[in-house]
Write an enzyme that holds these catalytic residues in place. Structure first.
Site, PDB file in Angstrom:
ATOM      1  N   SER A  90      -8.533   2.594 -15.925  1.00 54.05           N
ATOM      2  CA  SER A  90      -8.377   2.811 -17.500  1.00 54.05           C
ATOM      3  C   SER A  90      -9.578   2.783 -18.339  1.00 54.05           C
ATOM      4  CB  SER A  90      -7.307   2.028 -18.098  1.00 54.05           C
ATOM      5  OG  SER A  90      -5.846   2.069 -17.379  1.00 54.05           O
TER       6      SER A  90
ATOM      7  N   PHE B 155      -6.853  -4.324 -17.955  1.00 51.11           N
ATOM      8  CA  PHE B 155      -7.301  -4.992 -16.845  1.00 51.11           C
ATOM      9  C   PHE B 155      -7.388  -3.544 -15.723  1.00 51.11           C
ATOM     10  CE2 PHE B 155      -5.183  -8.411 -18.898  1.00 51.11           C
ATOM     11  CZ  PHE B 155      -6.157  -9.132 -19.334  1.00 51.11           C
ATOM     12  N   SER B 156      -7.022  -2.537 -16.118  1.00 46.06           N
ATOM     13  CA  SER B 156      -7.165  -1.687 -14.900  1.00 46.06           C
ATOM     14  C   SER B 156      -8.376  -1.036 -14.957  1.00 46.06           C
ATOM     15  CB  SER B 156      -6.039  -0.341 -15.437  1.00 46.06           C
ATOM     16  OG  SER B 156      -6.168   0.863 -14.979  1.00 46.06           O
ATOM     17  N   PRO B 157      -8.899  -1.092 -13.671  1.00 49.26           N
ATOM     18  CA  PRO B 157     -10.614  -0.368 -13.946  1.00 49.26           C
ATOM     19  C   PRO B 157     -10.417   1.168 -14.306  1.00 49.26           C
ATOM     20  CG  PRO B 157     -10.218  -1.838 -12.282  1.00 49.26           C
ATOM     21  CD  PRO B 157      -8.971  -1.738 -12.739  1.00 49.26           C
TER      22      PRO B 157
END
Ligand SMILES: N[C@@H](CCC(=O)N[C@@H](CS)C(=O)NCC(=O)O)C(=O)O
Length: 218
Positions: free
Chosen positions: A14, A10-12
């Site tokens: 990443s 969910f990390s943008p």
């Protein structure tokens, strides 16, 4: 050669790195790090990245974090000369400018809007308004060019498209900005349908559902 990419779904930032890895056909081993269970604070991960953030790349023992430094490194190492990160001095400077603008202004403003909810605080609506103002400025740029840095898709388009689609998902809607919308559709059509779904829209929507529920219950 051994290449590992530590990331969180969910990390943008990443997701930006994973998109570039996929676009360039780079063979990297993806390792999910759960921020929710605190895996990033465990000694194993801290020994790789004492700053405990994802994404983190490890290339044959060389560890690098900060998504924008990772993507520029990946293009220079695995696809030198690719138009996605031009080598001509001024063309590259323009791409770098957008990357720094995203890091220092656009994404950080979005983070200032919803980031506090992950630290026991509340969303900051004035930051959402500031974010919309910044995207409106971008809209006037995109009136004149097909992509942020001219006629070709670059890593800056991918990075900023992830920022803006994340904003939409968390409820910061800029869809009235027609040039931005047209450009987003262009970036979508340049990536494969599975990339857009799996690395842009679906994870942004999952994050958005979580963030909006937190905001509604606060
Ligand atoms: N500017 C960094 C941001 C990295 C970042 O803040 N990542 C978050 C997830 S989106 C993280 O790892 N947070 C956990 C922590 O920093 O402890 C980048 O673009 O890579």
């Amino acid at each position: 050669m051994s290449l590992q990419l530590y990331h969180t779904t969910f990390s943008p930032p990443s997701r930006v790195v994973r998109i570039i890895v996929k676009q360039l056909g780079i063979n990297a081993e993806e390792k999910e790090v759960s921020l929710l269970t605190g895996e990033h604070m465990k000694p194993e991960f801290l020994s790789i990245n004492p700053f405990h953030c994802v994404p983190t790349l490890v290339d044959d023992g060389f560890a690098l974090w900060e998504s924008r430094s990772i993507i520029t490194y990946l293009v220079d190492k695995f696809a030198p000369g690719n138009s996605i990160y031009p080598t001509e001095l001024q063309a590259r400077a323009v791409v770098n400018r957008w990357l720094f603008w995203d890091a220092g202004t656009l994404f950080s403003t979005l983070g200032a809007y919803f980031g506090p909810i992950f630290r026991g605080g509340s969303a900051q609506p004035e930051m959402a308004e500031l974010f919309k103002k910044k995207v409106a400025e971008l809209d006037s740029i995109l009136e004149k060019t097909k992509y942020l840095a001219g006629d070709e898709l670059t890593i800056a388009d991918i990075t900023i498209a992830v920022t803006i689609t994340t904003a939409t998902a968390v409820g910061v809607d800029t869809s009235e900005l027609k040039n931005v919308e047209k450009w987003l559709q262009q970036v979508e059509s340049d990536l494969s349908a599975s990339t857009w779904k799996d690395l842009v829209i679906d994870p942004a929507n999952s994050l958005g559902t979580f963030v909006k529920a937190k905001i509604a219950s606060s």
